[in-house]
Design an enzyme around this catalytic site. Structure first.
Site, PDB file in Angstrom:
ATOM      1  NE  ARG A   1       3.244  -5.091   0.253  1.00 51.21           N
ATOM      2  CZ  ARG A   1       2.832  -4.071   0.989  1.00 51.21           C
ATOM      3  NH1 ARG A   1       2.986  -2.833   0.547  1.00 51.21           N
ATOM      4  NH2 ARG A   1       2.262  -4.281   2.149  1.00 51.21           N
TER       5      ARG A   1
ATOM      6  CG  ASP B   1       2.612  -0.093   9.055  1.00 51.28           C
ATOM      7  OD1 ASP B   1       2.787  -1.189   8.497  1.00 51.28           O
ATOM      8  OD2 ASP B   1       1.651   0.654   8.803  1.00 51.28           O
TER       9      ASP B   1
ATOM     10  CE  LYS C   1       2.052   4.849   4.472  1.00 50.46           C
ATOM     11  NZ  LYS C   1       1.512   3.580   3.951  1.00 50.46           N
TER      12      LYS C   1
ATOM     13  CB  SER D   1      -4.848  -7.896   6.658  1.00 52.75           C
ATOM     14  OG  SER D   1      -4.825  -6.877   5.670  1.00 52.75           O
TER      15      SER D   1
ATOM     16  CD  GLN E   1      -2.755  -2.724   3.232  1.00 51.09           C
ATOM     17  OE1 GLN E   1      -2.471  -3.679   2.524  1.00 51.09           O
ATOM     18  NE2 GLN E   1      -1.966  -1.680   3.367  1.00 51.09           N
TER      19      GLN E   1
ATOM     20  NE  ARG F   1       5.479   2.291   7.753  1.00 50.63           N
ATOM     21  CZ  ARG F   1       4.884   3.484   7.797  1.00 50.63           C
ATOM     22  NH1 ARG F   1       5.496   4.505   8.369  1.00 50.63           N
ATOM     23  NH2 ARG F   1       3.687   3.667   7.265  1.00 50.63           N
TER      24      ARG F   1
ATOM     25  NE  ARG G   1       8.451  -2.407   6.384  1.00 49.63           N
ATOM     26  CZ  ARG G   1       7.373  -1.626   6.398  1.00 49.63           C
ATOM     27  NH1 ARG G   1       6.422  -1.832   7.290  1.00 49.63           N
ATOM     28  NH2 ARG G   1       7.265  -0.626   5.541  1.00 49.63           N
TER      29      ARG G   1
ATOM     30  N   GLY H   1       0.481  -0.266  -1.040  1.00 49.67           N
ATOM     31  CA  GLY H   1      -0.360  -1.441  -0.810  1.00 49.67           C
ATOM     32  C   GLY H   1      -1.766  -1.052  -0.380  1.00 49.67           C
TER      33      GLY H   1
HETATM   34  C1  S3P Z   1      -2.800  -0.308   6.556  1.00 49.35           C
HETATM   35  C2  S3P Z   1      -2.814  -1.562   7.126  1.00 49.35           C
HETATM   36  C3  S3P Z   1      -1.599  -2.338   7.399  1.00 49.35           C
HETATM   37  C4  S3P Z   1      -0.345  -1.497   7.341  1.00 49.35           C
HETATM   38  C5  S3P Z   1      -0.334  -0.557   6.177  1.00 49.35           C
HETATM   39  C6  S3P Z   1      -1.539   0.368   6.204  1.00 49.35           C
HETATM   40  C7  S3P Z   1      -4.076   0.375   6.301  1.00 49.35           C
HETATM   41  O1  S3P Z   1      -1.506  -3.370   6.452  1.00 49.35           O
HETATM   42  O2  S3P Z   1       0.799  -2.310   7.302  1.00 49.35           O
HETATM   43  O3  S3P Z   1       0.832   0.236   6.176  1.00 49.35           O
HETATM   44  O4  S3P Z   1      -4.073   1.602   6.063  1.00 49.35           O
HETATM   45  O5  S3P Z   1      -5.124  -0.293   6.338  1.00 49.35           O
HETATM   46  P1  S3P Z   1      -2.224  -4.793   6.707  1.00 49.35           P
HETATM   47  O6  S3P Z   1      -3.610  -4.464   7.022  1.00 49.35           O
HETATM   48  O7  S3P Z   1      -2.140  -5.580   5.454  1.00 49.35           O
HETATM   49  O8  S3P Z   1      -1.450  -5.405   7.836  1.00 49.35           O
END
Ligand code: S3P
Length: 436
Positions: A126, A319, A25, A171, A173, A391, A350, A98
């Site tokens: 979120r 995850d 993903k 993070s 993200q 999940r 979670r 997210g």
């Molecule tokens: C992800 C980073 C993770 C993960 C999410 C996908 C990504 O989040 O939980 O499912 O693709 O960068 P965080 O970076 O906020 O922990």
């Protein structure tokens, strides 16, 4: 809200056979984003046709990018270059995703046009300040709700300036959001991570010919360069494979081969943690595909024991905790997780949702502010709520391999966000699962 899609799982097993879970993903999102802002036509193979990565794909179509497919995981993106996106005519609905919202907010912050990002009930609750804060420091103008949640209104600005940003949370993200904004900023943008997180953005930017420097925990890039179209081969998602790793470990007599799984070192926490608990996981045929390490994973059932989960593994398995909690519930003794408060702000809380569900199946699972203490035991049948968290639904489906009676799992429609085809694939491998 639609009708409750629920799973009914009959106790049984074992899990056996060769299993190819869908594409990663995280990598699928990034392939669409970078392909869209590259120059030339990028070809993606193995793209995850799940709702989350499709939300990203639709968002770029809505910004004028021609995208062919997906057809059996094949996608062709006609990149428009760094400055070729067009203003979307309507809000971009990112559903449950997210990753779409946080990465897109960075990519759109410096576009010079207005865009609104929306999502479903879960995504709209979120935390988004973690991306709004650094982007605002770069000169972006982003409006959110008072609570710092979506919808996010990204307003046009003349320019962004680079920043040197120390991430307050580990993070990927947020890291990726700032780096993507940095492509459009004047100067050199740097982020420093408090702990290693998945590095797909850095790897893929390099694959698209963009220079990214990494010096320990500090990652930097200069704004104003160009991305060249590239071909991306997306490996199977280790986060989806994790359910089968746990299922095969706990169901006696299991022996599965998970094919072509991405085993990037920033994602391999689940393998390390399960092995420490006694799992029998073999890494076979390791190869490097398009800048990402990939291997087949053979998993055979093994007696598990409780452990104290090392905190440095938490971001590397972030995850996979719903599945790991199920493994802990089936292990001998106590498993202790700390340093994982982030789990409370995922697609659901979670920690609480898993503790409630394990409790409903007769397991002593005590939530703490930043983790959980789980005493392994016998799981009885019963009904659990997934709270629309993909999940959680899949983790409890695997628990059904070893429960004393049937398990019903409610609110499972969102499994399609990351794992379309989960039910037939799992049933084929030996899980007594039906979707109602
Ligand atoms: C992800 C980073 C993770 C993960 C999410 C996908 C990504 O989040 O939980 O499912 O693709 O960068 P965080 O970076 O906020 O922990």
């Amino acid at each position: 809200m639609g009708r409750d899609v629920y799973y009914r799982v009959m106790p049984g097993g074992p899990l056996r056979g060769r299993i190819r879970v869908p594409g990663d993903k995280s990598i699928s999102h990034r392939a669409i984003m970078l392909g869209a802002i590259a120059e030339g036509v990028s070809h993606i193979r193995g793209f995850l046709e799940g709702e989350d990565s499709l939300a990203t794909l639709h968002a770029f179509r809505a910004m004028g990018v021609e995208i062919e497919g997906p057809e059996h995981g094949d996608v062709r993106i006609h990149g428009v270059g760094l400055h070729g996106l067009r203003p979307p005519e309507a809000p971009l609905d990112l559903g449950n995703s997210g990753t779409s919202m946080r990465l897109l907010s960075g990519l759109l912050a410096g576009q010079g046009f207005e865009a609104t990002l929306t999502g479903d009930v879960s995504l709209s609750s979120r935390p988004m300040r973690r991306v709004i804060d650094p982007l605002t420091r770069m000169g972006a103008r982003i409006k959110a709700t008072k609570k710092g949640t979506a919808p996010l209104h990204i307003l046009p600005v003349d320019r962004l300036d680079a920043i040197d940003y120390a991430l307050p949370v580990a993070s990927a993200q947020v890291k990726s959001c700032v780096l993507l904004a940095g492509l459009f900023a004047r100067g050199k943008t740097c982020v420093t991570e408090p702990a290693p997180t998945r590095d797909h953005t850095e790897r893929m930017l390099r694959g698209f010919g963009y220079e990214v420097s990494t010096d320990g925990a500090r990652i930097c890039l200069e704004g104003g360069g160009r991305l060249r179209a590239a071909n991306v081969e997306v490996p199977a998602d280790i986060s989806s494979a994790a359910f089968f790793m746990v299922g095969a470990s706990i169901a006696a007599g299991s022996d599965v081969l998970l094919e072509h799984v991405g085993i990037n070192p920033t994602r391999e926490g689940v393998i390390n943690i399960l092995r420490r608990m006694g799992a029998d996981i073999e890494v076979l045929n390791p190869v490097e595909v398009g800048g990402e390490p990939v291997a087949d994973l053979r998993v055979r059932s093994a007696p598990l024991h409780g452990i104290r989960i090392p905190e440095d593994q938490v971001p590397l398995a972030i995850d996979e905790f719903p599945a790991i909690f199920v493994a802990a519930a089936c292990a001998k003794g106590e498993t202790v997780l700390t340093g994982a408060a982030e789990l409370r702000v995922k697609e659901s809380d979670r920690i609480q949702v898993m503790a409630d569900g394990l409790g409903a199946l007769g397991i002593d699972a005590r939530p703490t502010p930043d983790g959980m203490v789980i005493r392994g035991g016998r799981l009885r049948g019963g009904a659990v709520e997934s709270h629309g968290d993909h999940r959680i639904a899949m983790a409890f489906a695997m628990a059904g391999l070893v429960t004393e009676g049937p398990v019903t799992i409610h609110d499972c429609a969102n499994v399609n966000t990351s794992f379309p085809g989960f039910v037939p694939l799992a049933a084929n491998a030996g899980l007594g699962i039906e979707q109602q």
